[in-house]
Design a protein around this motif. Structure first.
Motif, PDB file in Angstrom:
ATOM      1  N   ASP A  92       0.993  -1.094   0.775  1.00 58.74           N
ATOM      2  CA  ASP A  92      -0.275  -0.025   0.168  1.00 58.74           C
ATOM      3  C   ASP A  92       0.907   0.678   0.611  1.00 58.74           C
ATOM      4  O   ASP A  92       0.480   2.233  -0.620  1.00 58.74           O
ATOM      5  CB  ASP A  92      -1.307   0.053   1.312  1.00 58.74           C
ATOM      6  N   GLU A  95       2.380   1.927  -3.987  1.00 61.28           N
ATOM      7  CA  GLU A  95       1.807   2.101  -4.871  1.00 61.28           C
ATOM      8  C   GLU A  95       1.440   3.994  -4.291  1.00 61.28           C
ATOM      9  O   GLU A  95       0.935   4.626  -5.587  1.00 61.28           O
ATOM     10  CB  GLU A  95      -0.092   1.509  -4.588  1.00 61.28           C
ATOM     11  N   TYR A  96       0.979   3.967  -3.109  1.00 64.47           N
ATOM     12  CA  TYR A  96       0.391   5.600  -3.331  1.00 64.47           C
ATOM     13  C   TYR A  96       2.150   6.496  -2.912  1.00 64.47           C
ATOM     14  O   TYR A  96       2.236   7.319  -3.506  1.00 64.47           O
ATOM     15  CB  TYR A  96       0.557   5.940  -1.333  1.00 64.47           C
ATOM     16  N   HIS A 100       1.129   4.520  -7.927  1.00 63.35           N
ATOM     17  CA  HIS A 100       0.171   5.282  -8.942  1.00 63.35           C
ATOM     18  C   HIS A 100       0.500   6.347  -9.664  1.00 63.35           C
ATOM     19  O   HIS A 100       1.279   6.880  -9.375  1.00 63.35           O
ATOM     20  CB  HIS A 100      -0.544   6.204  -7.652  1.00 63.35           C
ATOM     21  N   VAL A 102       0.458   9.750 -10.989  1.00 60.17           N
ATOM     22  CA  VAL A 102      -0.200  11.165 -10.641  1.00 60.17           C
ATOM     23  C   VAL A 102       1.059  11.430 -11.353  1.00 60.17           C
ATOM     24  O   VAL A 102       2.101  11.864 -11.597  1.00 60.17           O
ATOM     25  CB  VAL A 102      -0.422  10.737  -8.956  1.00 60.17           C
ATOM     26  N   ARG A 107       2.602  14.024  -7.112  1.00 56.70           N
ATOM     27  CA  ARG A 107       3.444  13.272  -6.303  1.00 56.70           C
ATOM     28  C   ARG A 107       4.322  13.412  -4.947  1.00 56.70           C
ATOM     29  O   ARG A 107       4.740  13.733  -3.961  1.00 56.70           O
ATOM     30  CB  ARG A 107       4.383  12.514  -7.871  1.00 56.70           C
ATOM     31  N   ARG A 110       2.307  13.936  -1.681  1.00 58.64           N
ATOM     32  CA  ARG A 110       2.305  12.941  -1.506  1.00 58.64           C
ATOM     33  C   ARG A 110       3.437  12.590  -0.618  1.00 58.64           C
ATOM     34  O   ARG A 110       3.211  11.868   0.688  1.00 58.64           O
ATOM     35  CB  ARG A 110       2.482  11.523  -2.610  1.00 58.64           C
ATOM     36  N   ARG A 186      -7.239   4.590  -2.101  1.00 57.30           N
ATOM     37  CA  ARG A 186      -6.015   3.668  -2.256  1.00 57.30           C
ATOM     38  C   ARG A 186      -6.656   2.503  -3.388  1.00 57.30           C
ATOM     39  O   ARG A 186      -5.852   2.175  -4.731  1.00 57.30           O
ATOM     40  CB  ARG A 186      -5.029   4.103  -1.674  1.00 57.30           C
ATOM     41  N   CYS A 187      -7.073   1.912  -3.116  1.00 55.91           N
ATOM     42  CA  CYS A 187      -7.277   0.561  -3.895  1.00 55.91           C
ATOM     43  C   CYS A 187      -8.146   0.456  -4.947  1.00 55.91           C
ATOM     44  O   CYS A 187      -7.871   0.490  -6.076  1.00 55.91           O
ATOM     45  CB  CYS A 187      -8.399   0.014  -3.092  1.00 55.91           C
ATOM     46  N   MET A 189      -7.396   3.264  -7.030  1.00 55.47           N
ATOM     47  CA  MET A 189      -6.299   3.848  -7.731  1.00 55.47           C
ATOM     48  C   MET A 189      -5.633   3.221  -8.238  1.00 55.47           C
ATOM     49  O   MET A 189      -4.554   2.647  -8.960  1.00 55.47           O
ATOM     50  CB  MET A 189      -5.502   4.509  -6.978  1.00 55.47           C
ATOM     51  N   SER A 190      -5.230   1.780  -7.344  1.00 56.07           N
ATOM     52  CA  SER A 190      -4.400   0.975  -7.407  1.00 56.07           C
ATOM     53  C   SER A 190      -4.738  -0.385  -8.129  1.00 56.07           C
ATOM     54  O   SER A 190      -3.999  -1.428  -8.893  1.00 56.07           O
ATOM     55  CB  SER A 190      -4.028   0.952  -6.366  1.00 56.07           C
TER      56      SER A 190
END
Length: 284
Positions: A92, A95-96, A100, A102, A107, A110, A186-187, A189-190
């Motif tokens: 997780d 991915e974040y 992802h 973005v 970015r 984040r 987030r899920c 987007m993943s």
């Protein structure tokens, strides 16, 4: 997924699949050794990837050896579950921060938010133990700088007003989140089924936290039965789709030629990745 494990032979098959995919992950890591990440998020991604691989190595060592005879007792399910949770958490975070697709602006937001969360947590821990480490001043300075950057960040200004207000409230009380998106967001987007993700993490957590659910399951499980084999294989099986996803993402993230898995392993990876994307109709 788990329902397909009814015999010791079934268990061995799943562990061999885990071994093959893990070996490919190690090959991907080795192929990137010495390379410099082309961006901050790629560098972070590589570090998280290697952390995830370490979790998977530990998970495999805790599992029963499929090359031996079937154990006559249950092995350490809580420890297996705890490490499998670490695999999911690493996925997780990867991915974040790195996975992802973005904009550069998002970015950078984040990464700063993630780093601010880290700095404030370290300050709380050090304060709680009464630390006098001189490094505290540097951490506090980093936290102030990161918070200031975030409050003035272009991406912050583009967020919905309610989310902006919530983030600013949390900044003010020294409790910034690690992620500005919910787990379900987030899920999405993943490309991971959020209900499946929730079911898997919840089931593992039951054993990590020693709740009645896990105590009863272990007490009533008889070694060697299909139910016990499924229970013991659960952490490996739950971790596999996340391992596959990060291996594939890491191979695409870093420069250099992609590291192709053997054809049989590639086919197996496709099947495990699909589980994360669509969930399963027969439980986690």
């Amino acid at each position: 997924m788990l329902q397909a494990i009814n015999t010791w032979s079934d268990y061995r098959t799943k562990v061999r699949e885990f071994d093959a995919i893990l070996e490919h992950g190690k090959a991907v890591s080795a192929a990137r050794a010495g390379l410099t990440g082309p961006s901050p998020h790629a560098s972070y991604g590589e570090q998280i990837f290697n952390k995830l691989l370490s979790h998977c190595v530990a998970l495999r060592r805790l599992a029963a050896d499929p090359g031996q005879g079937m154990p006559q007792e249950l092995w350490d399910l809580p420890s297996l579950s705890a490490v499998a949770r670490c695999v999911i958490e690493a996925h997780d975070a990867f991915e974040y921060i790195a996975g992802h697709a973005v904009s550069d602006t998002e970015r950078s937001f984040r990464i700063r938010l993630w780093e601010l969360h880290d700095a404030t947590r370290r300050l709380k821990i050090l304060a709680n133990i009464g630390s006098t480490d001189p490094a505290i001043d540097d951490i506090r300075s980093d936290a102030r700088r990161l918070q200031s950057d975030l409050e003035r960040h272009a991406f912050m200004a583009a967020l919905p007003a309610a989310l902006q207000a919530e983030l600013r409230r949390r900044f003010a009380r020294g409790d910034p989140p690690a992620f500005h998106l919910s787990q379900r967001q987030r899920c999405a987007m993943s490309g991971v089924d959020a209900d499946w993700h929730d079911a898997v993490t919840m089931q593992l957590s039951q054993h990590v936290h020693t709740l009645p659910f896990s105590v009863h399951q272990l007490f009533h499980s008889q070694a060697g039965t299909p139910e016990a084999l499924q229970l013991m294989a659960q952490p490996l099986v739950f971790a596999l789709p996340f391992l596959v996803r990060v291996i594939q993402a890491m191979d695409a993230l870093m420069p250099g030629r992609p590291t192709a898995p053997p054809s049989r392993t590639a086919r197996t990876m496709v099947l495990w990745r699909a589980i994360a994307e669509r969930g399963t109709g027969d439980g986690p």
